[in-house]
Design a protein around this motif. Structure first.
Motif, mmCIF file in Angstrom:
data_model
loop_
_atom_site.group_PDB
_atom_site.id
_atom_site.type_symbol
_atom_site.label_atom_id
_atom_site.label_comp_id
_atom_site.label_asym_id
_atom_site.label_seq_id
_atom_site.Cartn_x
_atom_site.Cartn_y
_atom_site.Cartn_z
ATOM 1 N N LEU A 136 0.824 -1.201 0.000
ATOM 2 C CA LEU A 136 0.000 0.000 0.000
ATOM 3 C C LEU A 136 0.869 1.265 0.000
ATOM 4 C CD1 LEU A 136 -2.704 1.463 0.238
ATOM 5 C CD2 LEU A 136 -2.611 1.101 2.706
ATOM 6 N N THR A 137 1.931 1.260 0.808
ATOM 7 C CA THR A 137 2.809 2.432 0.856
ATOM 8 C C THR A 137 3.476 2.670 -0.491
ATOM 9 O OG1 THR A 137 3.225 2.004 3.201
ATOM 10 C CG2 THR A 137 4.747 3.467 2.070
ATOM 11 N N LYS A 138 3.963 1.590 -1.116
ATOM 12 C CA LYS A 138 4.585 1.748 -2.426
ATOM 13 C C LYS A 138 3.583 2.224 -3.464
ATOM 14 C CE LYS A 138 8.292 -1.661 -1.867
ATOM 15 N NZ LYS A 138 8.859 -2.956 -2.380
ATOM 16 N N LEU A 139 2.364 1.719 -3.395
ATOM 17 C CA LEU A 139 1.343 2.113 -4.361
ATOM 18 C C LEU A 139 1.002 3.591 -4.226
ATOM 19 C CD1 LEU A 139 -0.778 1.335 -6.518
ATOM 20 C CD2 LEU A 139 -2.345 0.820 -4.620
ATOM 21 N N LEU A 140 0.917 4.076 -2.981
ATOM 22 C CA LEU A 140 0.530 5.474 -2.775
ATOM 23 C C LEU A 140 1.636 6.449 -3.148
ATOM 24 C CD1 LEU A 140 -1.348 5.185 0.667
ATOM 25 C CD2 LEU A 140 -2.366 5.418 -1.607
ATOM 26 N N LEU A 141 2.886 6.071 -2.934
ATOM 27 C CA LEU A 141 3.998 7.011 -3.103
ATOM 28 C C LEU A 141 4.799 6.811 -4.379
ATOM 29 C CD1 LEU A 141 5.408 7.061 0.559
ATOM 30 C CD2 LEU A 141 3.736 8.617 -0.486
ATOM 31 N N CYS A 142 4.457 5.797 -5.167
ATOM 32 C CA CYS A 142 5.290 5.524 -6.340
ATOM 33 C C CYS A 142 5.238 6.665 -7.348
ATOM 34 C CB CYS A 142 4.873 4.193 -6.981
ATOM 35 S SG CYS A 142 3.172 4.181 -7.635
ATOM 36 N N LYS A 143 4.074 7.246 -7.560
ATOM 37 C CA LYS A 143 3.950 8.350 -8.518
ATOM 38 C C LYS A 143 3.510 9.642 -7.834
ATOM 39 C CE LYS A 143 2.779 5.337 -12.414
ATOM 40 N NZ LYS A 143 1.789 5.052 -13.485
ATOM 41 N N TYR A 144 3.732 9.743 -6.528
ATOM 42 C CA TYR A 144 3.271 10.922 -5.768
ATOM 43 C C TYR A 144 4.299 12.051 -5.889
ATOM 44 C CZ TYR A 144 0.961 13.532 -2.036
ATOM 45 O OH TYR A 144 0.279 14.488 -1.318
ATOM 46 N N ASN A 145 3.828 13.274 -6.115
ATOM 47 C CA ASN A 145 4.674 14.465 -6.193
ATOM 48 C C ASN A 145 4.312 15.372 -5.015
ATOM 49 O OD1 ASN A 145 6.182 16.723 -6.806
ATOM 50 N ND2 ASN A 145 5.582 16.768 -8.980
ATOM 51 N N CYS A 146 5.229 15.446 -4.073
ATOM 52 C CA CYS A 146 4.931 16.205 -2.851
ATOM 53 C C CYS A 146 4.972 17.710 -3.061
ATOM 54 C CB CYS A 146 5.910 15.820 -1.741
ATOM 55 S SG CYS A 146 7.638 16.181 -2.135
ATOM 56 N N GLY A 147 5.386 18.169 -4.230
ATOM 57 C CA GLY A 147 5.417 19.604 -4.493
ATOM 58 C C GLY A 147 4.156 20.149 -5.114
ATOM 59 N N ILE A 148 3.185 19.287 -5.382
ATOM 60 C CA ILE A 148 1.940 19.710 -6.028
ATOM 61 C C ILE A 148 0.796 19.549 -5.045
ATOM 62 C CG2 ILE A 148 0.342 19.282 -7.935
ATOM 63 C CD1 ILE A 148 2.683 18.241 -9.555
ATOM 64 N N ARG A 149 -0.067 20.558 -4.980
ATOM 65 C CA ARG A 149 -1.234 20.492 -4.095
ATOM 66 C C ARG A 149 -2.133 19.360 -4.544
ATOM 67 N NH1 ARG A 149 -6.138 23.357 -3.789
ATOM 68 N NH2 ARG A 149 -5.558 24.501 -5.681
ATOM 69 N N PRO A 150 -2.499 18.428 -3.654
ATOM 70 C CA PRO A 150 -3.186 17.180 -4.052
ATOM 71 C C PRO A 150 -4.682 17.368 -4.316
ATOM 72 C CG PRO A 150 -2.846 17.190 -1.697
ATOM 73 C CD PRO A 150 -2.211 18.444 -2.210
ATOM 74 N N VAL A 151 -5.010 17.964 -5.451
ATOM 75 C CA VAL A 151 -6.412 18.118 -5.865
ATOM 76 C C VAL A 151 -6.519 17.741 -7.332
ATOM 77 C CG1 VAL A 151 -7.043 19.877 -4.153
ATOM 78 C CG2 VAL A 151 -5.977 20.577 -6.299
ATOM 79 N N GLN A 152 -7.668 17.181 -7.706
ATOM 80 C CA GLN A 152 -7.916 16.862 -9.103
ATOM 81 C C GLN A 152 -8.211 18.120 -9.905
ATOM 82 O OE1 GLN A 152 -7.420 13.908 -10.239
ATOM 83 N NE2 GLN A 152 -7.334 12.713 -8.329
ATOM 84 N N ASN A 153 -8.939 19.055 -9.301
ATOM 85 C CA ASN A 153 -9.274 20.328 -9.937
ATOM 86 C C ASN A 153 -8.454 21.420 -9.259
ATOM 87 O OD1 ASN A 153 -10.392 22.524 -11.202
ATOM 88 N ND2 ASN A 153 -12.454 22.231 -10.375
ATOM 89 N N TRP A 154 -7.489 21.999 -9.955
ATOM 90 C CA TRP A 154 -6.563 22.946 -9.345
ATOM 91 C C TRP A 154 -7.252 24.227 -8.878
ATOM 92 C CZ3 TRP A 154 -5.839 27.816 -11.314
ATOM 93 C CH2 TRP A 154 -6.329 28.064 -12.598
#
Length: 448
Positions: free
Chosen positions: A34-52
């Motif tokens: 689960l940890t690998k799945l969540l963080l594999c393509k995660y970008n911590c510099g971008i605000r986590p919203v689908q609609n910016w």
């Protein structure tokens, strides 16, 4: 056939042993997957919203634990708080059924996006423990709980020290991101939540009211939540160590006026009081908070007490000096002549009684009658009886002069005692006016 079957059986046994000796490769745990799945393509510099265009709502909660330090000179307050941030991350969502029913995990705060919420009054880095992890649940809710030691700027009002109250603000806002702030709990519950506060210290937490507003800077709106930390100082320690000794010294100084001014001990006693008060003031200077803006009222209290003690000593020195004036000096001072005319209650004034013999002798000279001094003149033709009479008359004149001097001295001492009572009354009036003014100032500031 038998031979072939035995060979086949032996080969099967050997293959089974070899497979038993080689361990199987362990499967990856559900938490690791689960940890690998969540963080594999995660970008911590971008605000986590689908609609910016949609702002991220960050919920804030605050619990005051203790007030560590209040520095009046630098206008800084060090506060220990328990701070909580809760927001929703749309990229950290999973189905618990696919991962052994895991509904919440902990992730490193450096690996995911964290809102840049700051405290506007923050002026220095405190000794806060580092909490490197946050909690994330399956719906994407992120909880960031951490203790913070906040060193913040605060406009301190220490004029009424040690009966002062302080109102220090902590304003939370986002620095860059499009973040909307909200309270995690109702404002009334946060304001009255004092269960975690350490009440055994110098300060008492009254309440933590909060309010929300929008600040517009450079055509951008910044959501802000301000917490007003209302605290009150416990004055018992300072009353016992500062106020009560000063009051005792003033009471002793007032009672020292009942010592006779001509005994010589009053000035020594008052000087000892002044020196003792000075020593106590020097030793207790660190107890008074220093400030570069306004002098605390208790500092004025100590300064006026010192001035009153000096004034009391000066009054006693003045009275003692009056007691040691000679008759000639008294006659030459018109101000004392006025005091004699005002305060003398006898038929004859002090000066008239002091020089009664001289007036009598002058009247005898004008009337042509023989004076006492002429009777004491010794001639060669006098008989022994006349000589004895002349000696007796000389003794009488001497005794009259001594009596007049003693009488004048007693009247002068009586006048000096009246002056001492007058100065004592003036001193009591000044002390009373000063105390009433001080109490009114303290009362007005406390009620305000």
């Amino acid at each position: 056939i038998v031979r072939m079957s035995s060979v086949l059986l032996l080969s099967l046994l050997l293959s089974g042993k070899s497979s038993a000796l080689v361990p199987e490769k362990p499967k990856s745990s559900a938490l690791n997957q689960l940890t690998k799945l969540l963080l594999c393509k995660y970008n911590c510099g971008i605000r986590p919203v689908q609609n910016w265009t949609k702002p991220t709502t960050v919920y804030i909660d605050l619990i005051i634990q203790s007030v560590l330090d209040v520095d009046g000179k630098t206008q800084k307050v060090t506060t220990s708080i328990w701070y909580r941030q809760i927001w929703n991350d749309e990229f950290l969502v999973w189905d618990p059924e696919e991962f052994d029913g895991i509904t919440e995990i902990s992730l490193s705060s450096d690996a995911i996006w964290v809102p840049d919420v700051i405290i506007s009054e923050f002026v220095d880095v405190g000794k806060s423990p580092v909490i490197p992890y946050v909690y994330v649940n399956c719906s994407g809710t992120v909880k960031n709980y951490k203790p913070i030691q906040v060193v913040s700027a605060c406009h301190l009002e220490i004029y009424a020290f040690p009966f002062d109250k302080q109102n220090c603000t902590l304003t939370f806002r986002s620095w860059l991101h499009s973040v909307d702030l909200a309270l995690w709990r109702p404002a009334e519950e946060i304001a009255n939540d004092t269960r975690e506060f350490m009440n055994d210290g110098e300060w008492e937490l009254l309440s933590v009211p909060s309010h929300y507003w929008i600040l517009n800077l450079e055509d951008r709106d910044y959501a802000q939540i301000q917490f007003n930390v209302l605290i009150r100082r416990r004055p018992l320690l300072y009353v016992v160590s500062l106020l009560i000794p000063s009051i005792f010294f003033m009471v002793v100084d007032v009672t020292s006026f009942y010592l006779p001014p001509n005994s010589g001990t009053r000035i020594t006693f008052k000087t000892s009081i002044l020196l003792g008060y000075t020593v106590i003031r020097v030793n207790l200077m660190d107890e008074i908070p220093a400030t570069a803006i306004k002098t605390p009222l208790i500092g004025v209290f100590f300064a006026v007490c010192m001035a009153l003690l000096v004034l009391s000593l000066a009054m006693s020195i003045f009275v003692v000096k009056l007691l040691h004036y000679s008759e000639k000096e008294v006659k030459e001072m018109s101000i004392f002549a006025c005091l004699l005319d005002k305060y003398s209650s006898m038929d004859q004034s002090f000066i008239e009684r002091a020089f009664t013999s001289l007036k009598i002798l002058g009247d005898m000279e004008q009337s042509g009658e023989p004076d006492l001094f002429s009777l004491t003149e010794v001639s060669n033709n006098d008989s022994p009886l006349e000589k004895i009479l002349q000696e007796v008359m000389s003794l009488r004149v001497y005794l009259q002069e001594e009596d007049n001097e003693d009488s004048s001295q007693s009247y002068w001492v009586e006048l000096c005692l009246k002056v001492d009572k007058l100065l004592f009354s003036v001193y009591l009036l000044l002390v009373f006016i000063y105390l009433m003014t001080l109490l009114l100032h303290w009362g007005d500031w406390s009620s305000a």
